[in-house]
Scaffold this motif. Structure first.
Motif, short mmCIF file in Angstrom:
data_model
loop_
_atom_site.label_atom_id
_atom_site.label_comp_id
_atom_site.label_asym_id
_atom_site.label_seq_id
_atom_site.Cartn_x
_atom_site.Cartn_y
_atom_site.Cartn_z
N ILE A 127 -4.32 -0.26 -4.82
CA ILE A 127 -4.50 -0.34 -3.43
C ILE A 127 -5.61 -0.99 -2.88
N ILE B 298 1.04 -1.29 -0.02
CA ILE B 298 0.07 -0.15 0.13
C ILE B 298 0.98 1.39 0.12
N GLU C 269 0.35 9.26 -5.72
CA GLU C 269 0.60 10.91 -5.62
C GLU C 269 1.38 11.18 -6.87
N TYR D 218 2.17 1.64 -3.55
CA TYR D 218 1.21 2.07 -4.36
C TYR D 218 0.83 3.47 -4.20
N THR D 219 0.75 4.17 -3.12
CA THR D 219 0.38 5.46 -2.62
C THR D 219 1.31 6.56 -3.26
#
Length: 653
Positions: free
Chosen positions: A250, A224, A232, A227-228
């Motif tokens: 996510i 996660i 962004e 992926y975050t």
């Protein structure tokens, strides 16, 4: 029966290859300003491709028109590079639209051009994009071959961004074929290079793909987090398609953790984005993943509806990658409903698709065997035909002897005629070259005479007018010190005349410097500006002056003498205005290169002014006029108590 362990595969990102590392243009309005004023030349072809590639990322539906216009202009100019860069970008456009057949048409046309022109850069670019489409269609063996060929070309060019993209896509192929050790190896190498380059487009793919590896290892929190980071970047770039994919991944990790509520809201957000931009391949993956979540929640009817919709879209748009997972999930739905025969049918579909995707080597070997068989059969037929021809040739050879003699005589006469014609042609070519040589010598002689005249004028300016101006300064100084009772007002007036005359001498020297050069390099300009800034530092204790020419500027880049002199005069005028009016502590001059433009900027941290309230004086008008003379874009920005910035943008030839 439980197939769910096969279903939790994240979506890996395939890098479509563009000409520049990150295709989004930071100031698209400025690019449109340049486009409107650009002549119909090869620079405009490249600019149209760059704008189209920008919209491939941020607003897909706007991309096609610019790329078509760029291709049409390239055809009009017979500009081969312009043809293939726009064709390749059109292929990327159709790939992102999930129109894979159309994408391959454009990419194959681009490949023909780069092969005809022996463009290594184009070969790497187009092969990478072809492989990206093949990955979407689950044609992994062909994709892998093309990716390794593209990698060799990128290594030959030393293009680190292209090498990273090739590593990324090779890793994606190995991921979908189940070789996770090689997947990790290639994706990690790609991410390391992209981090060194600071390439946002490559980094978002890298972070996403590393997240997929974490997910495979059941490290869901790490997945996660990775992926975050990708999410962004995609939002900063305005890349909605990638944003939707990262949201889906996510949600996949939340589902794997057992947080079904959190996963459902994120899945719905992702699917809404994919529907909005008509990303059919993304919709297939999104429906399958969401169907898996509904299956886990025992919402069997809803799960079945989304999975069947995914299969329908997959077949319509030839998106094979995730199709087996849809059948696997439907098999589990049928099992939970007690429809065991139907579950077995879905399972058979799942196995058949897996085999067709992962075992295409066997199909290719069979095809090659068939081709070999057909070739051998044709060769036998050819041998039989040759035997028949030999028999008939033996029968007619004597009859054709006279005819062959006639052909021989005609051949000799034709050869003699050809030799005579060729000799005459060589003679004409020699006469033409002699004429061209005479013309070239005459042009050189004319140029030498012009240079001699230019040098003579510059010597006269220096020896006569320069000496006279120096005499005027000396005479004024003698007047000032020769009469003790001279008034303060007259003394000030004489000092002003002396100072003006001195400045005139400096400007005369600058003019002579420009006259003595046919061309001026940035190295010449750097030396001249540095000397000017150094004198300014000596003359002023209250202000600090600096001059910088950034590393990407080619010091040997050649400007015309008119361009070089006008740039220098604009810098002089801007610095002098800042000294007179700004009350600044720092004045800086920076020459840089951005987006195929040379960018000259003069900045101060003085009191600034309201541009709308102050009329354009002679100094500002002179700067604008000089900018227009060299086809440069002139801009001035100022804020009260902040300072003033003057910039000059000159398109590279």
């Amino acid at each position: 029966m439980r197939l769910y362990k096969f279903l939790a595969l994240a979506i890996l990102m395939v890098s479509s290859h563009n000409l520049w590392a990150q295709e989004t243009i930071k100031n698209i309005d400025s690019a449109f300003t340049v486009l409107r004023e650009a002549p119909e030349d090869t620079s405009k072809v490249i600019l149209l491709q760059r704008i189209g590639a920008h919209y491939n990322v941020v607003h897909l539906d706007s991309a096609k028109a610019f790329l078509k216009q760029g291709f049409d202009l390239a055809n009009k100019l017979d500009y081969q590079r312009g043809r293939w860069i726009n064709l390749s970008a059109l292929g990327v456009y159709h790939e992102r639209k999930t129109q894979y057949d159309s994408a391959m048409v454009y990419l194959n046309d681009a490949l023909k051009i780069v092969e005809e022109t022996n463009s290594t850069k184009g070969y790497a670019n187009v092969l990478n994009n072809i492989a990206a489409v093949q990955i979407r269609k689950a044609e992994y063996q062909e994709a892998l071959k093309n990716m390794f060929d593209a990698l060799k070309a990128e290594e030959e060019l030393g293009n680190q961004n292209g090498i990273a993209q090739a590593y990324n896509n090779i890793g994606v192929v190995y991921y979908y074929t189940g070789n996770y050790d090689k997947t990790t190896h290639y994706l990690t190498r790609a991410l390391e290079i992209q981090e060194e380059l600071g390439n946002l487009d490559g980094l978002q793919n890298g972070y996403n793909n590393v997240g997929a590896i974490f997910e495979y290892q059941k490290k869901y929190d790490e997945a996660i987090g990775s992926y975050t980071k990708a999410l962004e970047i995609s939002r900063n770039l305005g890349d909605v398609k990638q944003e939707a994919t990262f949201l889906s991944n996510i949600a996949q990790s939340y589902m794997s953790k057992g947080d079904y509520a959190g996963a459902e809201s994120i899945f719905r957000e992702s699917i809404a984005l994919k529907i909005d931009i008509e990303d059919y391949n993304g919709m297939v993956n999104g429906y399958i993943s969401f169907g898996q979540l509904l299956l886990k929640q025992e919402k069997l009817e809803d799960a079945k509806r989304y999975l069947q919709e995914a299969i329908a879209l997959s077949k319509e748009y030839d998106s094979k990658i995730a199709l087996p997972e849809a059948y696997a999930a439907l098999a589990e739905v049928a099992e939970k409903e007690g429809k065991f025969n139907r579950s077995v049918d879905y399972l058979k579909d799942y196995i058949a698709l897996k085999d067709s995707i992962l075992n295409e080597d066997n199909a290719r070997i069979l095809a090659e065997t068939e081709a070999k068989y057909q070739t051998e059969k044709k060769e036998k037929e050819i041998l039989q035909q040759r035997a028949l021809i030999a028999e008939k040739d033996l029968e007619v050879r004597q009859k054709n002897t006279l005819m062959y003699g006639g052909f021989g005589l005609a051949l000799i006469l034709g050869l003699l005629g050809y030799l005579f014609y060729n000799q005459q042609k060589l003679k004409n070519q020699q006469l033409q070259k002699e004429g061209e040589l005479k013309s070239a010598l005459a042009a050189i002689e004319t140029q030498n005479k012009l240079q001699e005249q230019r040098l003579r004028i510059s010597r006269d300016l220096h020896d006569n007018i320069g000496a006279q101006l120096t005499f005027i300064i000396s005479s004024i100084d003698n007047l000032k010190y020769g009469f003790k009772d001279i008034g303060e007002k007259l003394s000030t007036r004489l000092s002003g005349i002396s100072s003006f005359t001195g400045n005139t001498i400096y400007e005369l020297r600058d003019t002579i410097w420009a006259m003595n050069k046919n061309n001026i390099t940035f190295e010449d300009l750097q030396a001249r500006i540095s000397n000017f800034i150094e004198k300014a530092n000596i003359a002023s204790d209250a202000m600090k002056f600096s001059f910088t020419m950034t590393s990407e500027v080619d010091a040997q880049y050649t400007l015309t003498s008119v361009q070089g002199m006008n740039i220098y005069r604009v810098i002089q005028e801007a610095v002098n205005n800042a000294v007179k009016y700004s009350e600044a502590e720092n004045i800086s001059v920076v020459i840089s290169e951005k987006n195929e433009h040379h960018h000259i900027q003069i900045m101060d941290d003085g009191k600034g002014f309201n541009i709308s309230e102050i009329g354009a004086g002679n100094g500002l008008n002179n700067m604008k006029k000089r900018s227009r003379e060299i086809d440069a874009v002139f801009e001035i920005n100022s804020e009260i108590d902040t300072g003033t910035s003057i910039s000059l943008m000159l398109l590279k030839n």
